[in-house]
Structures are given as C-alpha cells and as structure tokens.
Motif scaffolding. Structure first.
Motif, PDB file in Angstrom:
ATOM      1  N   GLN A 166     -12.434   7.089  16.090  1.00 54.27           N
ATOM      2  CA  GLN A 166     -12.008   7.614  14.797  1.00 54.27           C
ATOM      3  C   GLN A 166     -11.184   6.588  14.032  1.00 54.27           C
ATOM      4  O   GLN A 166     -10.512   5.746  14.645  1.00 54.27           O
ATOM      5  N   ILE A 167     -11.207   6.698  12.722  1.00 50.86           N
ATOM      6  CA  ILE A 167     -10.277   5.915  11.916  1.00 50.86           C
ATOM      7  C   ILE A 167      -8.973   6.703  11.866  1.00 50.86           C
ATOM      8  O   ILE A 167      -8.919   7.804  11.335  1.00 50.86           O
ATOM      9  N   VAL A 168      -7.950   6.121  12.486  1.00 51.64           N
ATOM     10  CA  VAL A 168      -6.682   6.838  12.634  1.00 51.64           C
ATOM     11  C   VAL A 168      -5.724   6.467  11.512  1.00 51.64           C
ATOM     12  O   VAL A 168      -4.894   7.276  11.090  1.00 51.64           O
ATOM     13  N   GLU A 169      -5.817   5.239  11.054  1.00 51.00           N
ATOM     14  CA  GLU A 169      -4.844   4.778  10.064  1.00 51.00           C
ATOM     15  C   GLU A 169      -5.477   3.698   9.204  1.00 51.00           C
ATOM     16  O   GLU A 169      -6.310   2.929   9.673  1.00 51.00           O
ATOM     17  N   GLU A 170      -5.039   3.629   7.954  1.00 52.26           N
ATOM     18  CA  GLU A 170      -5.596   2.686   7.007  1.00 52.26           C
ATOM     19  C   GLU A 170      -4.458   2.243   6.108  1.00 52.26           C
ATOM     20  O   GLU A 170      -3.738   3.070   5.587  1.00 52.26           O
ATOM     21  N   ALA A 171      -4.249   0.921   5.991  1.00 51.48           N
ATOM     22  CA  ALA A 171      -3.110   0.459   5.182  1.00 51.48           C
ATOM     23  C   ALA A 171      -3.321  -0.987   4.785  1.00 51.48           C
ATOM     24  O   ALA A 171      -4.237  -1.645   5.270  1.00 51.48           O
ATOM     25  N   ASP A 172      -2.457  -1.493   3.890  1.00 52.39           N
ATOM     26  CA  ASP A 172      -2.501  -2.925   3.633  1.00 52.39           C
ATOM     27  C   ASP A 172      -1.906  -3.625   4.859  1.00 52.39           C
ATOM     28  O   ASP A 172      -1.157  -3.015   5.621  1.00 52.39           O
ATOM     29  N   PRO A 173      -2.246  -4.905   5.062  1.00 49.75           N
ATOM     30  CA  PRO A 173      -1.862  -5.549   6.331  1.00 49.75           C
ATOM     31  C   PRO A 173      -0.360  -5.568   6.593  1.00 49.75           C
ATOM     32  O   PRO A 173       0.062  -5.316   7.730  1.00 49.75           O
TER      33      PRO A 173
ATOM     34  N   PHE B 154       0.673  -2.130   7.688  1.00 49.07           N
ATOM     35  CA  PHE B 154       0.148  -1.754   8.998  1.00 49.07           C
ATOM     36  C   PHE B 154       0.876  -2.478  10.120  1.00 49.07           C
ATOM     37  O   PHE B 154       1.286  -1.854  11.096  1.00 49.07           O
ATOM     38  N   PHE B 155       1.044  -3.793   9.986  1.00 42.17           N
ATOM     39  CA  PHE B 155       1.621  -4.537  11.103  1.00 42.17           C
ATOM     40  C   PHE B 155       3.139  -4.366  11.226  1.00 42.17           C
ATOM     41  O   PHE B 155       3.687  -4.548  12.298  1.00 42.17           O
ATOM     42  N   THR B 156       3.813  -4.020  10.119  1.00 44.11           N
ATOM     43  CA  THR B 156       5.268  -3.879  10.227  1.00 44.11           C
ATOM     44  C   THR B 156       5.729  -2.426  10.293  1.00 44.11           C
ATOM     45  O   THR B 156       6.758  -2.143  10.892  1.00 44.11           O
ATOM     46  N   ALA B 157       4.940  -1.516   9.691  1.00 44.53           N
ATOM     47  CA  ALA B 157       5.386  -0.121   9.667  1.00 44.53           C
ATOM     48  C   ALA B 157       4.233   0.851   9.864  1.00 44.53           C
ATOM     49  O   ALA B 157       3.931   1.672   8.996  1.00 44.53           O
ATOM     50  N   PRO B 158       3.559   0.761  11.027  1.00 41.97           N
ATOM     51  CA  PRO B 158       2.462   1.707  11.279  1.00 41.97           C
ATOM     52  C   PRO B 158       3.028   3.120  11.364  1.00 41.97           C
ATOM     53  O   PRO B 158       4.180   3.293  11.762  1.00 41.97           O
ATOM     54  N   THR B 159       2.238   4.103  10.989  1.00 41.17           N
ATOM     55  CA  THR B 159       2.776   5.466  10.978  1.00 41.17           C
ATOM     56  C   THR B 159       2.350   6.281  12.203  1.00 41.17           C
ATOM     57  O   THR B 159       3.125   7.090  12.693  1.00 41.17           O
ATOM     58  N   SER B 160       1.127   6.063  12.704  1.00 39.72           N
ATOM     59  CA  SER B 160       0.669   6.898  13.822  1.00 39.72           C
ATOM     60  C   SER B 160       1.227   6.375  15.138  1.00 39.72           C
ATOM     61  O   SER B 160       1.470   5.175  15.307  1.00 39.72           O
ATOM     62  N   SER B 161       1.399   7.278  16.088  1.00 43.66           N
ATOM     63  CA  SER B 161       1.920   6.850  17.391  1.00 43.66           C
ATOM     64  C   SER B 161       0.899   5.973  18.111  1.00 43.66           C
ATOM     65  O   SER B 161       1.250   5.048  18.834  1.00 43.66           O
ATOM     66  N   ARG B 162      -0.406   6.256  17.902  1.00 42.62           N
ATOM     67  CA  ARG B 162      -1.449   5.430  18.521  1.00 42.62           C
ATOM     68  C   ARG B 162      -1.355   3.981  18.053  1.00 42.62           C
ATOM     69  O   ARG B 162      -1.474   3.050  18.840  1.00 42.62           O
TER      70      ARG B 162
END
Ligand code: ADP
Ligand code: MG
Length: 247
Positions: free
Chosen positions: A220-227, A230-238
């Motif tokens: 599944q696509i769990v998260e989508e963000a600018d780089p 995503f790399f500094t502040a991901p939101t999902s625990s996965r």
C-alpha cells in the motif's frame, strides 16, 4: 522539474496477487510529465512489482494503468512501443554480455524504432558521452565497472526516446565508490526534465532531484510527501520505523 504537467503515468485501484499474497493493494498514483517520484519502503513492500506492472513485465488483477493516456497494451507491436516509452533500469546490470557497449545501445533503436545503423550509432555515442562512458563504447560489458555498466544501461534506455524512466534500486548492487557517478547521471536526467519513477533509499538523490516521495508498506501507499518533509518529519509509524533503520 515540477509536478504540474499532464498525467503521464496513472494507476487507479491497482491490485496484484501472487497466489495468496496481496502485493499491490488499491494503488492510486499519478506521475505528471517532468515529475521525479521517489518510491521507498521496506523489502517486500511491492516496489519492484509496481515498476514491473507499469512496464507490463507483470500483469495486474484489477484496476487500470495508463501511460500517456493509453491503457497498457497486452502484446505485439504496441507492447514493444510501450517498453520503449517506459525505459527501465534494474538493480542488476542487464546488458547483453556478448555485445559491445555500443551495440547494446544501438540494438533497440535499430530493431524497434527502425533507425539506420549510422543514426543509431551517432545517437548512442552522444548518449554515452552524456553519462560519461563514451570512451568505453567498443568494450564488452564485463570490461566495465558496475557503475559504468549501469550508466550504459541508462544510455540504452534513453536511446529508445522514453516518455518516462523507471529505476528500480539502480545503485544497490554497486560498490559504494560507484554509487555517486550513477546518481549524478540520474540527477542530470531529472534536471533535463525527464519524468522519472525511482525506487531508491538514497536520500541525497531524493533531496536533490525528487518532487515527491511515496512510502510503500505491505503493498500500500502509506505516505506521500515532498522529500524534506518525508525524510525529516514522516507522519506514519511505519515510515518512522523504516527511516530509523535506513538512516
Ligand atoms: P520490493 O521490491 O518492495 O522488495 P517486490 O515487489 O519485489 O517488493 O515483492 C513484493 C512481494 O511479492 C514480496 O513478498 C515478494 O516475495 C513477492 N513476489 C515478488 N515477485 C514474485 C513472484 N514472481 N512470485 C511470487 N511472489 C513474488
Ligand atoms: Mg525490489
């Protein structure tokens, strides 16, 4: 490099099983012309299957995939054309071992595009120069380093004039000192406006070239963000868990 062009690759409700294993689950994804999408995720999350489905190296069970507005053809000339439109570079260097570097790059254009030998050769040399291996043109693949072979693989895909390039972990089989030369060639391609889908965990590449990062887990696509986000502040625990392991 932006994400505002027309949709070039579009997946809607895509599902894929291998037996009981549900490897792609309701994937919706749009990649726009000129966009660079980086796909990350743990091993087994379906990243390679996603790439292979876009190139129709794998069939899908449900949903639709279109490239430049057209559904993927099943066979024949249209399928060969799709494979030309969707250039692919794999983790292992899939060069033809018994052909010279130059022949590796000219073979597709001559066979599929019907280019003349002379035209194909001239363009091949230009492409090999672009990725910095022009001086290797007369050698056999085994005489090249892994980084050089991977750059030849990029030139070979570009020789087909693809609309989009897929890279499936293109640097993960390379010795560390060769990773950067391949990433540099990819960054240059991104800057020239090539539409790219890149499976990689190379954060430096993502920061420099990606417009968007997609994080996959369990198909599944769990998260989508600018780089940066995503790399500094991901939101999902996965994603947090995954990043804590690779960074
Ligand atoms: P990733 O590239 O993210 O590591 P893959 O797309 O290669 O993931 O694989 C997703 C899942 O599908 C994995 O569990 C893998 O073992 C399985 N898989 C991949 N290809 C096949 C196949 N041809 N037959 C059966 N299972 C497969
Ligand atoms: Mg993979």
């Amino acid at each position: 490099m932006d994400g505002t062009g027309p949709a070039l690759v579009e997946l809607t409700g895509v599902n894929k099983h291998f037996g009981d294993l549900h490897v792609l689950r309701d994937i919706d994804l749009t990649v726009r012309k000129g966009e660079v999408l980086v796909v990350v995720g743990p091993s087994g999350s379906g990243k390679s299957t996603l790439c292979r489905a876009i190139n129709r190296l794998e069939t899908i069970d449900s949903g639709t995939i279109t490239v430049d507005g057209a559904p993927l053809p099943a066979e024949g000339k249209a399928l060969a054309r799709l494979r030309a439109d969707v250039g692919m570079v794999f983790q292992s260097f899939n060069l033809f071992a018994h052909k010279t570097v130059l022949d590796n790059v000219t073979l597709g254009p001559r066979k599929v595009r019907g280019a003349s030998g002379k035209d194909a050769e001239q363009e091949a040399l230009t492409l090999l120069r672009r990725v910095g291996v022009e001086d290797q043109a007369r050698k056999m693949p085994a005489q090249l380093s892994g980084g050089q072979q991977q750059r030849v693989a990029i030139a070979r895909a570009l020789a087909m004039h693809p609309k989009v390039m897929l890279f499936d972990e293109p640097t993960s089989a390379l010795d560390p000192e060769m990773v950067q030369e391949v990433l540099d060639a990819m960054v240059a391609l991104a800057k020239e406006g090539m539409t790219m889908i890149v499976v990689t965990h190379e954060m430096g590449f993502a920061r420099k070239a990606a417009d968007r990062v997609v994080f996959m887990a369990d198909g599944q696509i769990v998260e989508e963000a600018d780089p940066d986000t995503f790399f500094t502040a991901p939101t999902s625990s996965r994603a947090k868990d995954f990043l804590s392991k690779i960074l």
